[in-house]
Write a protein that holds these residues in place. Structure first.
Motif, PDB file in Angstrom:
ATOM      1  N   LEU A  58      -4.048  -2.181   7.982  1.00 28.46           N
ATOM      2  CA  LEU A  58      -2.946  -3.146   8.075  1.00 28.46           C
ATOM      3  C   LEU A  58      -1.811  -2.462   8.821  1.00 28.46           C
ATOM      4  O   LEU A  58      -0.997  -1.761   8.225  1.00 28.46           O
ATOM      5  CB  LEU A  58      -2.460  -3.567   6.684  1.00 28.46           C
ATOM      6  CG  LEU A  58      -3.379  -4.436   5.844  1.00 28.46           C
ATOM      7  CD1 LEU A  58      -2.763  -4.664   4.467  1.00 28.46           C
ATOM      8  CD2 LEU A  58      -3.649  -5.756   6.529  1.00 28.46           C
ATOM      9  N   SER A  64      -0.224   1.116   3.396  1.00 28.61           N
ATOM     10  CA  SER A  64      -1.267   0.299   2.767  1.00 28.61           C
ATOM     11  C   SER A  64      -2.553   1.062   2.483  1.00 28.61           C
ATOM     12  O   SER A  64      -3.405   0.583   1.743  1.00 28.61           O
ATOM     13  CB  SER A  64      -1.558  -0.933   3.618  1.00 28.61           C
ATOM     14  OG  SER A  64      -2.042  -0.563   4.896  1.00 28.61           O
ATOM     15  N   GLU A  91       1.705  -5.915   0.749  1.00 32.58           N
ATOM     16  CA  GLU A  91       0.411  -5.262   0.557  1.00 32.58           C
ATOM     17  C   GLU A  91      -0.405  -5.897  -0.552  1.00 32.58           C
ATOM     18  O   GLU A  91      -1.624  -5.934  -0.489  1.00 32.58           O
ATOM     19  CB  GLU A  91       0.598  -3.778   0.263  1.00 32.58           C
ATOM     20  CG  GLU A  91       1.138  -2.998   1.428  1.00 32.58           C
ATOM     21  CD  GLU A  91       1.388  -1.556   1.068  1.00 32.58           C
ATOM     22  OE1 GLU A  91       0.625  -0.986   0.265  1.00 32.58           O
ATOM     23  OE2 GLU A  91       2.368  -0.987   1.576  1.00 32.58           O
ATOM     24  N   ALA A  94      -2.536  -8.703   0.579  1.00 34.56           N
ATOM     25  CA  ALA A  94      -3.676  -8.220   1.351  1.00 34.56           C
ATOM     26  C   ALA A  94      -4.788  -7.690   0.443  1.00 34.56           C
ATOM     27  O   ALA A  94      -5.938  -7.590   0.874  1.00 34.56           O
ATOM     28  CB  ALA A  94      -3.223  -7.136   2.323  1.00 34.56           C
TER      29      ALA A  94
END
Length: 144
Positions: A58, A64, A91, A94
Motif C-alpha cells: 500500500l 502498512s 490501514e 485495507a
C-alpha cells in the motif's frame, strides 16, 4: 487459552514508500534492506509450518507493512483497531477483506477509541488493551 497456536499468518509486502514511514531514528532504512528482511520473515513463517497470505503493498501507507497494528488477531477472532497515528487510520480498512476471509465477524474500535497492536498484551487468561494516547483502557465493556 494458549496464546500462540497459529496456523496462518497475514503479512503485507513493503511498498517503496516504507522508507518514509514513522521512525524513531534519523536515518531511513533502504528499500532493498527492508525487502531482504521481509523475504526472510515470510520464509521463516513458512518454515515454521504456517500458511502465509501475502498482501500487496500500500504505497499510500508507508507503515502498512506492520499489519499487527491495525488489527489484533488471536486464533479465535480478530478486532479491527484504530492506530493512534492519523497517517495510519486507513490501514485498517485495507485489512478488512483479508481478515474477513478467516473470520466471520470483525468487531472494531469506534471513533475516538485509539489502540494499535503495540497496546495489546495477551496472557493465558486475559487480553489487555490500552490506549496509545492515554495509556488507559479504551472501553471497560469490551468491543461491541
Amino acid at each position: 487459552m494458549r496464546v500462540f497456536d497459529f496456523t496462518h499468518a497475514i503479512v503485507r509486502e513493503p511498498g517503496r514508500s516504507v522508507v518514509d514511514g514513522i521512525r524513531t531514528t534519523p536515518n531511513a532504512p533502504s528499500y532493498e534492506g527492508v525487502m531482504t528482511e521481509h523475504r526472510a520473515y515470510v520464509a521463516a513463517l513458512r518454515a515454521a509450518g504456517l500458511s502465509v497470505d501475502v498482501l500487496p503493498p500500500l504505497e499510500g501507507f508507508p507503515d502498512s507493512v506492520f499489519v499487527e497494528d491495525p488489527a489484533f488477531v488471536v486464533p479465535e477472532g480478530a478486532i479491527l483497531l484504530r492506530p493512534g497515528a492519523p497517517s495510519r487510520l486507513g490501514e485498517r480498512e485495507a485489512m478488512r477483506d483479508a481478515l474477513g476471509e478467516h473470520f466471520g465477524r470483525l468487531p472494531e474500535l469506534q471513533e475516538g477509541e485509539l489502540a494499535d497492536g503495540g497496546d495489546v498484551l495477551v496472557t493465558p487468561r486475559t487480553i489487555f488493551i490500552g490506549s496509545v494516547e492515554t495509556h488507559q483502557p479504551f472501553r471497560r465493556g469490551g468491543v461491541a
